[in-house]
Structure formats: structure tokens, C-alpha cells
Design an enzyme around this catalytic site. Structure first.
Site, PDB file in Angstrom:
ATOM      1  N   CYS A  73      39.302  31.244  33.350  1.00  0.00           N
ATOM      2  CA  CYS A  73      39.532  30.149  33.918  1.00  0.00           C
ATOM      3  C   CYS A  73      41.054  29.679  33.934  1.00  0.00           C
ATOM      4  O   CYS A  73      41.770  30.359  34.520  1.00  0.00           O
ATOM      5  CB  CYS A  73      38.793  28.863  33.433  1.00  0.00           C
ATOM      6  SG  CYS A  73      38.344  27.597  34.430  1.00  0.00           S
TER       7      CYS A  73
ATOM      8  N   HIS B 119      33.624  30.111  32.322  1.00  0.00           N
ATOM      9  CA  HIS B 119      33.682  30.054  31.012  1.00  0.00           C
ATOM     10  C   HIS B 119      32.548  30.774  30.488  1.00  0.00           C
ATOM     11  O   HIS B 119      31.652  30.359  30.062  1.00  0.00           O
ATOM     12  CB  HIS B 119      33.482  28.524  30.850  1.00  0.00           C
ATOM     13  CG  HIS B 119      34.779  27.914  31.062  1.00  0.00           C
ATOM     14  ND1 HIS B 119      35.778  27.406  29.845  1.00  0.00           N
ATOM     15  CD2 HIS B 119      35.265  27.125  32.030  1.00  0.00           C
ATOM     16  CE1 HIS B 119      36.727  26.782  30.330  1.00  0.00           C
ATOM     17  NE2 HIS B 119      36.312  26.771  31.734  1.00  0.00           N
TER      18      HIS B 119
ATOM     19  N   GLU C 278      32.398  31.741  27.505  1.00  0.00           N
ATOM     20  CA  GLU C 278      32.004  31.378  26.013  1.00  0.00           C
ATOM     21  C   GLU C 278      31.287  30.280  25.644  1.00  0.00           C
ATOM     22  O   GLU C 278      30.975  29.663  24.783  1.00  0.00           O
ATOM     23  CB  GLU C 278      33.544  31.132  25.473  1.00  0.00           C
ATOM     24  CG  GLU C 278      34.226  29.771  25.883  1.00  0.00           C
ATOM     25  CD  GLU C 278      34.538  29.637  27.227  1.00  0.00           C
ATOM     26  OE1 GLU C 278      34.337  30.655  27.984  1.00  0.00           O
ATOM     27  OE2 GLU C 278      35.240  28.754  27.616  1.00  0.00           O
TER      28      GLU C 278
HETATM   29  N1  GLN Z   1      41.545  23.162  36.660  1.00  0.00           N
HETATM   30  C1  GLN Z   1      42.153  24.004  35.565  1.00  0.00           C
HETATM   31  C2  GLN Z   1      43.585  24.562  35.948  1.00  0.00           C
HETATM   32  O1  GLN Z   1      43.920  24.441  36.945  1.00  0.00           O
HETATM   33  C3  GLN Z   1      41.142  25.121  35.071  1.00  0.00           C
HETATM   34  C4  GLN Z   1      39.890  24.464  34.497  1.00  0.00           C
HETATM   35  C5  GLN Z   1      39.467  25.376  33.423  1.00  0.00           C
HETATM   36  O2  GLN Z   1      40.069  26.011  32.729  1.00  0.00           O
HETATM   37  N2  GLN Z   1      38.261  25.005  33.090  1.00  0.00           N
HETATM   38  O3  GLN Z   1      44.357  25.098  34.998  1.00  0.00           O
END
Ligand code: GLN
Length: 193
Positions: free
Chosen positions: A77, A176, A178
Site C-alpha cells: 500500500c 494489506h 497483513e
Molecule cells: N492513501 C495512502 C497513501 O497515499 C495509502 C493508504 C494505505 O497505506 N493504506 O499513502
């Protein structure tokens, strides 16, 4: 095998718990000197602007780039954004490691309320004929818009949007892994390492 999790911001604790369960030695990484003893590193989800700024503040950007030239890094992410060469809609001046040949778009699925969960087919996770789908949690997730150079797609949503990519020793997931108790992605990363 010793695996670090970048512990500047975000949900690093969940990654550390899964790695321990899989029998890896672990370290919560906050300073450059800690990288020396690691075989691989996970950059967790969180907020990529914050992770980037803190990494710059603690002098981690260049050491992390050098680390990634030799050893495995998995970005989930926000971590995938930080790992990418190109992050469209990244805030101006947002520090990126710029290692992996992928173009990502931050917050591509909308705002926090548009977060969602879905079952994904990930052929790379199949073992002994077991290809159960991976339940993926997307939280204000980035999209991997395209892959370039040596990067290849490991999983996409049914409409073709890319959510997992790998380039040699670098792995990027939009969601995610995890958070669901399914440790197959972590086991896959340990094999990469
Ligand atoms: N929206 C976040 C970003 O741009 C990422 C979100 C996340 O890691 N769940 O960094």
C-alpha cells in the site's frame, strides 16, 4: 533469515507478528545502521507522504536505495507508493525511493469510505494444487497503473486493474496482506529473500 519492517509510521506491528509466526528473525527498523544486518525489508501501509518525510528526516532514503540494489524489499500500500519510480498524484516534493519500475496512482479507488475487500486470484501463491483466492483488504489504496522494464504483473482485479507486481527482488501490493491472518504473501516474500 532476518527481516526488517520499516517502523516509521503505519501498521508495521502486524507485519512483525506474521514474520515471527513464520519463524523469521525480525527487526523494527527506524535507523540506517539497522539495515546492515537484514536479509529483506517490508515497507508497511500507512501514509506514504509521512513515511517519505520521516525516512528523509532520519537519513534513510539513500541507505534504503542501496539496500534495495542488493536485497529484497516488499512495499504494501503506502509502501508500494514509496517503492515506485513514478507515483502520479504524489504530493509535490513527496520523497520516493524510486526503485521499482511501476507507475502507481495514490488513492485511486477514492477516499477512506470507498475502502473495500475482495477475493483475488494470485497464481504465484498456488502451492500443491491449492490455489485458494487471497482475501485482500484495500484501504484508500493505490493502483498500480502500469509496469515497465523488468516488472511483471502478479495479480489484477477482475476488471484488469493491477494490484500486485514483482520486479526481481522487489514486490509491490496495493492492499494489506497483513490484516487477514492469511500468511501466504509473507511466506512468498520469505522465499524471494
Ligand atoms: N492513501 C495512502 C497513501 O497515499 C495509502 C493508504 C494505505 O497505506 N493504506 O499513502
Amino acid at each position: 533469515m532476518k527481516i526488517g519492517v520499516l517502523a516509521l509510521q503505519g501498521d508495521f506491528a502486524e507485519h512483525l507478528a506474521i514474520l515471527k509466526r513464520l519463524g523469521a528473525e525480525t527487526a523494527a527498523v527506524r535507523l540506517p545502521g539497522q539495515l546492515d544486518e537484514l536479509d529483506g525489508l517490508i515497507i508497511p501501509g500507512g501514509e506514504s507522504t509521512t513515511i517519505g518525510k520521516l525516512a528523509a528526516h532520519y537519513g534513510l532514503i539513500e541507505p534504503l536505495r542501496r539496500f534495495g540494489q542488493e536485497r529484497a524489499i516488499w512495499g504494501t500500500c503506502a509502501g508500494a507508493i514509496f517503492l515506485a519510480k513514478d507515483a502520479r498524484r504524489a504530493k509535490e516534493g513527496q520523497p520516493l525511493l524510486g526503485l521499482m519500475d511501476i507507475t502507481v496512482e495514490r488513492n485511486a479507488f477514492g477516499s477512506q469510505v470507498d475502502s473495500f475487500e475482495t477475493d483475488l486470484d494470485v497464481p504465484a501463491l498456488c502451492s500443491n494444487g491449492n490455489c485458494a483466492p487471497f482475501h485482500a483488504v484495500f484501504i484508500r489504496a493505490p493502483l498500480i497503473e502500469s509496469v515497465q522494464a523488468g516488472a511483471r504483473v502478479l495479480a489484477s482485479l477482475p476488471d484488469g486493474r493491477i494490484v500486485v507486481a514483482r520486479e526481481g527482488r522487489w514486490l509491490a501490493t496495493s492492499f494489506h496482506p497483513e490484516l487477514t491472518g492469511d500468511d501466504r504473501f509473507h511466506a512468498y516474500f520469505l522465499k524471494m529473500v
